[in-house]
Design an enzyme around this catalytic site. Structure first.
Site, PDB file in Angstrom:
ATOM      1  N   SER A 136      23.933  72.958  54.669  1.00 37.45           N
ATOM      2  CA  SER A 136      23.921  73.126  53.353  1.00 37.45           C
ATOM      3  C   SER A 136      22.489  74.164  53.581  1.00 37.45           C
ATOM      4  O   SER A 136      23.009  75.670  53.975  1.00 37.45           O
ATOM      5  CB  SER A 136      22.793  71.770  53.212  1.00 37.45           C
ATOM      6  OG  SER A 136      22.482  72.524  51.936  1.00 37.45           O
TER       7      SER A 136
ATOM      8  N   ASP B 187      32.076  70.215  46.654  1.00 39.81           N
ATOM      9  CA  ASP B 187      30.532  70.313  47.158  1.00 39.81           C
ATOM     10  C   ASP B 187      30.445  70.673  45.163  1.00 39.81           C
ATOM     11  O   ASP B 187      30.386  72.000  45.182  1.00 39.81           O
ATOM     12  CB  ASP B 187      30.972  71.156  48.169  1.00 39.81           C
ATOM     13  CG  ASP B 187      29.094  71.727  48.469  1.00 39.81           C
ATOM     14  OD1 ASP B 187      27.951  71.209  47.707  1.00 39.81           O
ATOM     15  OD2 ASP B 187      28.495  71.583  49.933  1.00 39.81           O
TER      16      ASP B 187
ATOM     17  N   HIS C  42      29.712  67.532  49.178  1.00 41.78           N
ATOM     18  CA  HIS C  42      28.179  68.055  50.618  1.00 41.78           C
ATOM     19  C   HIS C  42      28.333  66.958  50.657  1.00 41.78           C
ATOM     20  O   HIS C  42      27.872  67.461  52.275  1.00 41.78           O
ATOM     21  CB  HIS C  42      27.280  68.036  49.123  1.00 41.78           C
ATOM     22  CG  HIS C  42      25.760  68.817  49.549  1.00 41.78           C
ATOM     23  ND1 HIS C  42      26.626  70.244  50.041  1.00 41.78           N
ATOM     24  CD2 HIS C  42      24.765  68.840  49.895  1.00 41.78           C
ATOM     25  CE1 HIS C  42      25.330  70.331  50.663  1.00 41.78           C
ATOM     26  NE2 HIS C  42      24.655  69.934  50.752  1.00 41.78           N
TER      27      HIS C  42
END
Length: 715
Positions: free
Chosen positions: A566, A652, A687
């Site tokens: 991320s 995501d 995610h």
């Protein structure tokens, strides 16, 4: 897969690339415009908000096929790693129960099943956390009430996530949330616990938060914007009515704020919290008769606060009036404006106050100093004491303490060698008892050592680093190293045990956790010196730590891997551009690599929430230029890059799949090296990767197999 020389992985990679080339990606001219400049983005076409474009999906699948082909020879190693990791996880395990409103709540897992069972047992004589734990371990569930069996709910879904959200004060109804694709757009459902039946009330398009009023039939929840996924509105639903008729009780007009719900410690008030990166505004309403939600204190830029109500007063944690590391204030019920706040715990520039927990006979402060978490207990007589720890680096935090009328404080402890432990400490007697240590079959913590270093980086700052390795490790400059970092949003990466990391340590590797600026390990200033126009400190801190560890012979220069996900994937992209020669392998998961284009687009989830984290390139020429100077996608150039494993999820919602897709395509165009670059897309996840307890470890095993092969790590 035994006894590799350091040259074999390169030979293997070159032969495989000759056998099959990466997918050929179409280029289409596209200009990204802004008030401060224009850029060409030949792979912009890979963006598809609907996730239905046939050519885009075909490209992602071709990348997966290419990864499959290159990784096929490593499948035995992947399987072995997966088996090792899973063998360290007790399959029929359960959490430590906590008591609330006459019931003990816990989560348990069953042998061979991926998803949790949420359950509770009625409180009574002889029923406590330890007795329930023993019953669960013995398989005695006769007195258990199952709230959600997620294994049954997940049947037929490639991805599934569900959990209880809130239970009415009379214990009769439960609202719970489910997500079927990883997009973090939740549907709320209601179960009548008395009859065990699912009620017809269904609310879609939420962020998963919900809160019951005291009447047990009025439900407040947060509705998301369907495009940006911003938490925009708090709505009120009455059981038995159509959710289309639900009333908006609060709507947030500022797209830089997000919303959350809560209830005060004494359960008197329901709370709506509006928060941005740099300011807060809270509203409250009577939980028994929630009418208008009143503003506690109006929002002000650079003033953050959160308030709780207990003991007939408000208790406020805030950074107001220059209290960078926060202080604690109090206020009367009828005087909540900032001018009426009274200081209770003063600001300390050396101690970050992160949490405040209130009890009838004592209070607890969660603090952070010298890069470590600490728990400070404040007694009614004015004295205080700290909970002790006996390792140089660890993580310690408050556990579930939902009831205030108890002498017992529950907290958790872990380190990179110590699996998580939940303790209770009696404030009246001083007694301490261990409620549970996470079982790790086959693991002996005495075979491993954790170490804390302070590394001087290029501007003279000393950055903490936590290391773990086997006790038979020799610091002779030959070992392989995996270095992990994040460094964003003020999120601190604290040392904790990982069952998957043990497989690396047992192969002679060193694992390093870099507490770089951008986190909050060293207080609020640590965060502020790693954001906005100081963001590059995050990247250079990480690089300087790598060089220090190599120089001091913790690792060989050509056997260093780096891992981040991320915003940590942004870190991976930046260090790959800035210092590719320092890394042999880069592992980058759901990486935020197209910084400028994303932050120019307010329709993308999270963009408007994060202007005070990264900058606003639309409004500020300075922010535009600075972000452009480090954005990984924009700074790819003709040079030899390390081997890379890049992963993403099609659904995501935090970092859109097209960022890493474009990044890999352009990276292959400019890369002058011959190390493999793999791109793996999970087509059914978001995610957080795959759902389920064990399936996510298959992804870890695949990534680690690639890394071990590239580093030449023998069994």
């Amino acid at each position: 897969m035994k006894g590799y020389s350091l040259l074999l992985p390169l030979v293997f990679a070159m032969n495989m690339v000759q056998a099959q080339t990466p997918p050929d990606v179409e280029k289409r001219p596209h200009t990204v415009k802004s008030p401060h400049g224009e850029r060409q983005d030949e792979y912009y076409w890979l963006r598809d908000d609907a996730r239905k474009d046939a050519k885009m999906l075909a490209y992602l699948q071709a990348e997966n096929d290419y990864a499959d082909a290159l990784l096929k020879p490593l499948k035995p190693l992947e399987d072995k790693l997966f088996d090792e990791i899973v063998s360290r996880i007790k399959q029929d395990d359960s959490s430590v129960p906590y008591r609330e409103h006459g019931f003990w709540y816990y989560t348990r897992f069953e042998n061979g099943k991926d998803y949790p069972v949420y359950a509770r047992r009625a409180a009574g004589d002889g029923v406590d956390a330890l007795s329930i734990r023993k019953a669960n371990e013995a398989g005695d569930f006769a007195s258990e009430e199952v709230l959600l069996d997620v294994n049954k709910l997940a049947e037929g879904h490639d991805y599934f996530s569900a959990a209880p959200v809130d239970i009415t004060l009379d214990n009769q109804k439960m609202v719970w949330a489910e997500d079927t694709n990883g997009r973090r757009q939740y549907t709320l459902r209601v179960t009548d616990l008395a009859g065990g039946k699912l009620l017809p009330d269904t609310i879609s398009g939420t962020n998963g938060s919900a809160l019951w009023a005291d009447d047990g039939k009025t439900l407040f929840y947060i509705e998301n914007d369907p495009e940006t996924l911003l938490s925009k509105r708090v709505k009120k639903h009455v059981l038995g009515t159509d959710s289309k008729d639900d009333v908006v009780v609060y709507e947030e007009a500022d797209d830089s704020f997000y919303l959350s719900l809560g209830r005060t410690r004494d359960e008197t008030y329901l709370l709506i919290q509006a928060s941005s990166t740099v300011s807060d505004e809270m509203r409250y309403a009577d939980a028994k008769n929630p009418g208008e939600f009143k503003v506690f204190a109006p929002r002000e830029r650079d003033v953050e606060y959160g308030a709780d109500h207990f003991g007939g007063r408000w208790v406020i944690r805030t950074n107001a009036d220059g209290a960078r590391n926060f202080k604690v204030m109090t206020a009367a019920d009828n005087a909540t404006a900032r001018k009426d706040w009274q200081e209770w715990i003063a600001h300390d520039p050396a101690i970050l106050i992160e949490d405040v927990e209130l009890f009838d006979d004592f209070s607890v402060i969660g603090e952070r100093s010298e890069g470590l978490e600490r728990i400070r207990i404040l007694k009614k007589d004015g004295t205080s004491e700290y909970v002790k720890a006996d390792e140089p680096a660890y993580s310690m935090g408050l556990s579930a303490n939902p009831e205030a009328d108890t002498p017992w404080l529950r907290y958790s402890y872990t380190s990179m060698t110590t699996p998580a432990i939940v303790y209770e400490m009696n404030m009246a007697t001083g007694e301490q008892r261990e409620l549970k240590q996470q079982p790790v079959p086959g693991y002996d913590r005495h075979q491993y050592t954790t170490e804390r270093l302070w590394v001087p980086v290029r501007d003279g700052t000393k950055v903490p680093v936590t290391l773990v390795y086997r006790k038979d490790f020799k610091r002779d400059g030959t070992a392989a190293l995996l270095q992990y970092g994040y460094g964003s949003y003020g999120l601190s990466m604290d040392p904790g045990f990982s069952a998957s990391t043990v497989s690396l340590l047992d192969r002679g590797m060193v694992y390093a956790l870099a507490h770089i600026r951008g986190g909050q390990e060293m207080g609020r200033e640590w965060y502020e010196n790693g954001k906005l126009l100081h963001k590059k400190n995050t990247f250079t801190d990480f690089i300087d730590i790598t060089r220090y560890l190599v120089e001091h012979q913790y690792a060989a220069k050509d056997r260093v891997a780096a891992l981040g996900g991320s915003a940590g994937g942004l870190l991976m992209g930046a260090i790959s551009n800035m210092a590719p020669e320092d890394y042999r392998v880069i592992l980058s998961q759901v990486p935020f690599v197209d910084v400028v284009t994303t932050m120019l687009d307010p329709s993308i989830p999270l963009t408007t929430n994060e202007y005070d984290e990264w900058g606003n390139p639309e409004a500020s020429a300075e922010s535009y230029a600075y972000m452009l100077s480090y954005s990984p996608y924009d700074n790819l150039k003709a040079q030899a890059y390390p081997a890379m494993f890049v992963g993403t999820g099609l659904w995501d919602s935090q970092v859109q799949y097209w960022e890493p897709a474009k990044y890999v395509a352009r990276l292959r165009d400019v890369n002058t090296g011959n190390h493999p670059i793999l791109f793996r897309t999970n087509m059914e996840a978001g995610h957080g990767g795959k759902s389920g307890r064990f399936r996510r470890y298959r992804e870890t095993a695949e990534m680690y197999a690639f890394m071990l092969d590239q580093l030449g790590v023998a069994k």
